[in-house]
Design an enzyme around this catalytic site. Structure first.
Site, PDB file in Angstrom:
ATOM      1  N   GLU A   1      13.461 -28.776  22.036  1.00 14.25           N
ATOM      2  CA  GLU A   1      13.629 -28.230  20.695  1.00 14.25           C
ATOM      3  C   GLU A   1      12.533 -27.279  20.257  1.00 14.25           C
ATOM      4  OE1 GLU A   1      12.654 -32.714  19.720  1.00 14.25           O
ATOM      5  OE2 GLU A   1      13.763 -31.666  21.284  1.00 14.25           O
ATOM      6  N   ASN A   2      11.435 -27.192  21.009  1.00  9.47           N
ATOM      7  CA  ASN A   2      10.416 -26.196  20.681  1.00  9.47           C
ATOM      8  C   ASN A   2      10.747 -24.814  21.237  1.00  9.47           C
ATOM      9  OD1 ASN A   2       9.791 -27.673  23.174  1.00  9.47           O
ATOM     10  ND2 ASN A   2       7.999 -26.372  23.338  1.00  9.47           N
TER      11      ASN A   2
END
Length: 512
Positions: free
Chosen positions: A339-340
């Site tokens: 998710e980064n």
């Protein structure tokens, strides 16, 4: 007779149409300033500062350190995924008491942050990670509010999270409940956008016009925050001449940027993790706690790996889910999302190949596979909430009978939400698989009639994999026991499961 008209060179030039910016003729724009101190010289207290970075990746350390030294500037509202660590990054601004309010998704292991919050020394708006990213992206686009499925039915939505404590530990202020609305039969939470006064942004390259390029997973929150603020100050690893960044490679356009400085701080890595052979990796993953604990973990991880099929797009939570790919059959191809801002995440690097701009959601060093792509966190969570992921695999503290999930907060402990609420926000399109031990350390069931810990999501779990059993979870009918571990009877499973369940007609033994 044909007439001829002669013009002087000056006259001809004055008649030449100008279809291009005067900057093509004479460089008048120059956003480069000589130092971080110069860049922040006119900053004001009591303002909102957006700070990019995830873990230690993409953190504008030079700008943060300059602000740290301006102790006359105080009471900032700082928006960031987390607040660094003691003595590092934003952790320094906590120690100098320059932050009055944090908007963050995660406290993690920052004990200074946690204690300041619990002792009433700062306010905290604990916010899902994807919601922070979208608040910044929406504000950048001039959108004042939006609806998101993330956090519906949780204490984030109902307003049961303390924003500030008194010094004696009593609650001084609670978060207000959030407006909700239904669209196409699904419930959503209204979130107001963030509008920053300043943004501190880290980039790989910048030019005098303020055009910027990110490197690998350095983007994270930087792009959305950089496009949002009234005064965006960019810290660049390298300042380049005009045109050295190809137009299609500009990720943050100069129109958003007011000042550019040269980064002077070395990049740091929070968690260096290195490549191991498949057998070494399996051994390391399983060597946690007692022999019995290792056996339980092995059983869960091996069974969880069976949920991952060729061609799937998958997001894996930290802990046991992240271990599952080590047990995939040779040749299985899946695309791992972090998710980064990574799609196509690979394994851990070999010693010497670690990269500060390339970490996973657990802040660990990773690599990229051939065909991988990187982008901002706002884009990453858009993929997640819109149901593009085939599987989201997470750990849990508790799961309810109809698929309620609790995995972010224990009573009396504050660690944070992270990205979990976004990961389970679209369970009709993304299969949510939970991996956990069947009972807690005291022997209490973790599969309950109703969760007693704060919820991460309502009716979102599809499959539960424990050391004893595998359950399918229906949002209306409840639990069905599909598989049992070798040597484990249905009666034993019932004795260790609070929630009632039906037994599948074709009940099988786990094959691992």
């Amino acid at each position: 007779m044909q007439r001829q008209f002669l013009f002087s060179a000056a006259r001809r030039n004055s008649l030449t149409p100008r279809f291009f910016s005067t900057t093509t003729m004479r460089p008048t724009i120059n956003k480069i300033v000589p130092s971080a101190q110069e860049a922040i010289k006119d900053m004001k207290s009591d303002t909102t500062v957006l700070v990019g970075g995830f873990g230690f990746s993409g953190v504008p350390m030079t700008l943060i350190n300059a602000l740290r030294d301006r102790t006359d500037l105080t009471n900032f509202t700082v928006v960031s995924n987390n607040a660094g660590m003691p003595g590092v990054g934003l952790g320094q601004l906590l120690e100098t008491k320059q932050i009055g309010t944090m908007v963050a998704s995660y406290i993690g292991d920052n004990k200074v942050f946690e204690q300041m919050y619990l002792k009433g020394q700062l306010s905290l708006h604990l916010t899902p990670q994807g919601t922070i990213a979208e608040k910044c992206a929406a504000g950048a686009a001039g959108v004042p509010a939006f609806y998101t499925p993330a956090a519906y039915g949780t204490i984030v939505q109902t307003g049961e999270l303390p924003v500030r404590y008194n010094s004696d530990g009593s609650i001084a202020k609670m978060a207000p409940p959030k407006e909700t609305r239904e669209f196409n039969g699904k419930s959503y939470v209204m979130e107001e956008s963030i509008f920053g006064d300043y943004a501190f942004v880290k980039v790989a390259k910048a030019d005098r016009l303020g055009n910027c390029q990110f490197r690998k997973a350095q983007n994270n929150f930087n792009e959305a925050m950089g496009k949002n603020a009234k005064m965006t100050i960019v810290e660049a690893d390298e300042i380049v001449a005009d045109g050295q960044i190809a137009p299609e490679d500009i990720h943050l356009q100069g129109i958003y940027v007011k000042r550019v400085i040269q980064s002077t701080e070395a990049k740091e890595i929070e968690r260096k993790v290195f490549w191991k052979t498949p057998e070494e990796q399996k051994k390391a993953l399983l060597e946690t706690g007692s022999s019995e604990t290792s056996q339980k973990r092995e059983r869960i991880i091996k069974r969880a790996a069976q949920e991952l099929k060729d061609g799937m797009y998958v997001n894996l939570g930290i802990g046991m889910p992240l271990a599952a790919p080590a047990f995939l059959p040779s040749g299985t191809e899946i695309m791992l999302e972090s998710e980064n801002g990574i799609l196509g995440m690979g394994g851990y690097p070999r010693p010497g190949e670690e990269d500060a701009d390339l970490i996973n959601a657990g802040k660990e060093t990773v690599t990229l596979i051939q065909g991988a792509s990187t982008f901002g966190s706002h884009e990453s969570f858009g993929m997640i909430r819109s149901g593009r992921m085939d599987v989201a695999m997470l750990g849990a503290m508790q799961v309810g009978r109809y698929g309620d999930l609790a995995n972010f907060m224990l009573p009396g402990k504050v660690k944070g939400i992270g990205g979990a609420m976004d990961l389970v926000a679209n369970p009709t399109q993304t299969k949510v698989v939970i991996t956990m031990e069947h009972v807690d350390k005291k022997g209490n069931p973790k599969i309950l009639n109703q969760c007693t810990f704060p919820l991460t999501g309502q009716k979102c779990v599809s499959t539960i994999i424990t050391d004893l059993a595998v359950f399918d979870c229906d949002r209306v009918k409840g639990l069905t026991l599909k598989e049992h571990a070798r040597g484990v009877s249905v009666d034993e499973i019932k004795s260790k499961t609070e929630a009632p369940f039906t037994v599948a007609d074709d009940l099988k033994e786990m094959t691992i």
